[in-house]
Design a protein around this motif. Sequence first.
Motif, PDB file in Angstrom:
ATOM      1  N   ALA A   5      32.058 -28.318  58.038  1.00 52.56           N
ATOM      2  CA  ALA A   5      31.052 -28.355  59.098  1.00 52.56           C
ATOM      3  C   ALA A   5      30.134 -27.138  59.013  1.00 52.56           C
ATOM      4  N   PHE A   6      28.903 -27.275  59.542  1.00 53.24           N
ATOM      5  CA  PHE A   6      28.011 -26.112  59.641  1.00 53.24           C
ATOM      6  C   PHE A   6      27.153 -26.234  60.906  1.00 53.24           C
ATOM      7  N   ASN A   7      26.579 -25.112  61.342  1.00 54.44           N
ATOM      8  CA  ASN A   7      25.738 -25.105  62.541  1.00 54.44           C
ATOM      9  C   ASN A   7      24.268 -25.061  62.171  1.00 54.44           C
ATOM     10  N   ILE A   8      23.433 -25.699  63.014  1.00 55.08           N
ATOM     11  CA  ILE A   8      21.977 -25.580  62.888  1.00 55.08           C
ATOM     12  C   ILE A   8      21.467 -25.024  64.225  1.00 55.08           C
ATOM     13  N   ARG A   9      20.520 -24.072  64.167  1.00 52.55           N
ATOM     14  CA  ARG A   9      19.961 -23.534  65.418  1.00 52.55           C
ATOM     15  C   ARG A   9      19.111 -24.602  66.090  1.00 52.55           C
TER      16      ARG A   9
END
Length: 1089
Positions: free
Chosen positions: A153-157
């Motif tokens: 998983a990864f985060n996006i602003r």
Amino acid sequence: MSTYNYVVTAHKPTNVTHSCVGNFTGPQELNLIIAKCTRIEIHLLTPQGLQPMLDVPIYGRIATLELFRPHGETQDLLFIATERYKFCVLQWDADANEVITRAMGDVSDRIGRPTDNGQIGIIDPDCRLIGLHLYDGLFKVIPFDNKGQLKEAFNIRLEELQVLDIKFLYGCPKPTIVVLYQDNKDARHVKTYEVSLKDKDFVEGPWSQNNLDNGADLLIPVPPPFCGVLIIGEETIVYCSASAFKAIPIRPSITRAYGRVDADGSRYLLGDHSGLLHLLVIAHEKEKVTGLKIELLGETSIASTISYLDNAFVYVGSSYGDSQLIKLNLQPDAKGSYVEVLERYVNLGPIVDFCVVDLERQGQGQVVTCSGAYKDGSLRIVRNGIGINEQASVELQGIKGMWSLRSATDDLYDTFLVVSFISETRILAMNLEDELEETEIEGFCSQVQTLFCHDAVHNQLVQVTSSSVRLVSSTSRELRHEWHAPADYSINVATANATQVLLATRGGHLVYLEIGDGILIEKKHAQLKYDISCLDINPIGENPNFSNLAAVGMWTDISVRIFSLPDLNLITEEHLGGEIIPRSVLLCAFEGIPYLLCALGDGHLLNFLLNTTTGELTDRKKVSLGTQPITLRTFSSKNTTHVFAASDRPTVIYSSNKKLLYSNVNLKEVSHMCPFNSAAFPDSLAIAKEGELTIGTIDDIQKLHIRSIPLGEHARRICHQEQSRTFAICSLKYNQSSTEDSEMHFIRLLDDQTFEFISTYSLDQFEYGCSILSCSFSDDSNAYYCVGTAYVMPEENEPTKGRILVFMVEDGKLQLVAEKETKGAVYSLNAFNGKLLAAINQKIQLYKWMLRDDGTRELQSECGHHGHILALYVQTRGDFIVVGDLMKSISLLIYKHEEGAIEERARDYNANWMSAVEILDDDIYLGAENNFNLFTVRKNSEGATDEERGRLEVVGEYHLGEFVNRFRHGSLVMRLPDSDVGQIPTIIFGTVNGVIGVIASLPQDQYVFMEKLQTNLRKVIKGVGGLSHEQWRSFYSEKKTVDSRNFLDGDLIESFLDLGRSRMEEISKTMNVSVEELMKRVEELTRLH
């Protein structure tokens, strides 16, 4: 000391938070999957309705529940995310009939502010990624690889901080989200973003739309061919896509739930905050949207979720009322409604308040809850066990046995009730006035005790006495044939079915007869070593009139034996151990599984699985039902066979999910029971108890019995007054007129037997009832209802005035005796040493009940204590006062008689936002707080310094996963002082999800034993989706997470009884305790609820 506590659920959560429909258990099977916060249920859609397949606990509070189908799969998978940032993907295993975990993980971030509007979890329609909005300003992406497996998983602003809703759009070449958000000027807009998996970032999307309805808070993505999105506001509904924009005005309403009807998304069901169900239609020409139409269908419970099943059947899940299965009809009914309710599923949530009463005065507590909200508000009377609703009764002493008979083999109903006494037999029948009266069956011998009776084939009846077996015509009532026992061999016990008779005489002789037309044929006789104590030949095979097996209980060697019929060969012999003889045996089948039940003379019951071909007995289990001998009889209710065990603690034995359950019957002592299904009293039971014979119907067979009293308004506080036999409630009614929503607040008086309103007192405008209490004052013997109120003004943050009202019940009416103005909301009232203790905003105030010169009385302030933020919850014991504060945890105050003052003695310095408190014993206090945790604190009277004595030490911590609104001392079960659990103190709690739970304070040695068992069970029973039990039960708040201590999870411990024998033995080895002993000790704890 109440340091060691056992927490167990008596009534599971019923608040439906999520639901979805898809092919989960098979490519061709349509399933409805329901989430009830901490449980999921899987149902199968069948032509007969919804059939339950699975009901399992989830070790987390469910935030997202979505079905999806990755590429290459033939059926759907289930994605679940929890409020504590765990997620899992579940798949159905058809062979084992259970769910297996495909993937699992943790999506929490170390930093980040949790979203105000709750978590959002969505799945791209083309299964390229799962999107999660968990923290303000971040969008978390879990991508799929091309085999449908999840990757890192990864985060996006995300620029938008105040997000109201996010959905994936259909029909976009790249995964695209649509975001509904509010800007810092409170205006609402939508924006679209493409998710670039390669760059791990957003790309500006194909369109956006500014300045929507100020109440817009729900997005509905529309599938192909139209694509685009519906934006549901409070006054308008907008359809928006890259190429089109359509809007229609609607009646002001807040839409809570929606369900898609057609696969192409042209029709949607919308459910609003007042329970109205609308149909929204997208009008179109050749795949081009031309407009929107909305139509009112009717009223349902206030929906939290709507799932369209098939063929106009719809499931409406509710958090504020009962969930429903409804059918949408093509034509409206007389009231203009298209909605027809087919099934209601009881929901106790939210339980805002409750009280524990013993209305039947039998020593058994019942819980009366304030349940539901708004128009779906109700009172629910919850009691343990099964009630018998008496239809008729007659005084008869000394009944020794009872049997019901028909007047013809094919009759649907029973005609006669044979009642046997020590030296005579009497026959009762229903006359034309539906009364029981005495009658004759000429062929029966009525001057002696009857040992057994039964209907027989060819319109015959069988009567067995100590000297003979008589065969009698049921039409002419004359004797047709008689078999005589040999001179010195009187018959001791006998049993029969429609074609067979089995009897035992003195000296251990077993005789088997068959019934012909007008003839009894002796087929076989066997000499056994010992005397016979009980027999049974109830047919459980293919033929309902003939049994291939006989069960025989023995004196002397204390065994039960299985013989084959008709040849009376011994197949199985099972020694029961101990000195107590079997008093009743029964062959029976529950849910198609054959069992042998064997009841002993000391109230114990053994059950075995029975192999009907080999006669082999396995899986022996023993439970204690009472202390006196038990007699077993089958009866049927709603086309299912159950067993009634008559003894000093009568019990119904039934089966659910292939597991035997025992539910106590709400009667004191029953010596005999037989089914009596007469035309006047269908599906009834005849019951012989102390000096009388009763005929009654039986409640639905379930462990807890719930009776609903719909109020049509929202009850918020309740209390009971023994002297006037009434309940008083504080309630509010919502008036939804076209101009504006107004509320009216009442104090209502209800009769405690009929639950009808008998008197009402209206509160002022803006005045809320906050607390209610029944009490009496020193030197005044009258019982009063005291009500604490608050004036909730729209412009005030915190109420600055309230009242304390003192009522007396006179001739069934509420009479206001005294009132006292206060400088704030009266959050709590307690009776305190003959005075009244009130919590008013941040202050604790003590009032005494003073006699005026004119003979009237008033409340007069004596003393008080400041120093709270808001004193919301107060409990007292002796001179001690325990206060639960809005945000400053628990503090302990003491009232000093000499000085007439209240002082603080100690406090807990942790910052807990409290939701309920209770006093367990002199030194230990229990609290619940708004992160769904429980904790206990101890008063440290032995501390060396003032500072130590002034600190309440935290001794127990536990994550319940439920928001508790109220604790009360009491018990749901009959407390027999001689039983093992009679001495264990219990507290009942009620929660927002409709859970009723019990907290029992165990002795230390029992706690240590059960803690060891819990540790072993954690290794054997794995949580669904790989979720950890240990993590789930750890005390969890924004500030800290610590392992649970001094609390045990009773639900996990009691699930030991559902394990297979091999897994039980595995645990018994590690514990070094026999399986029997473990079962006995866990079974004792199940008696607490």
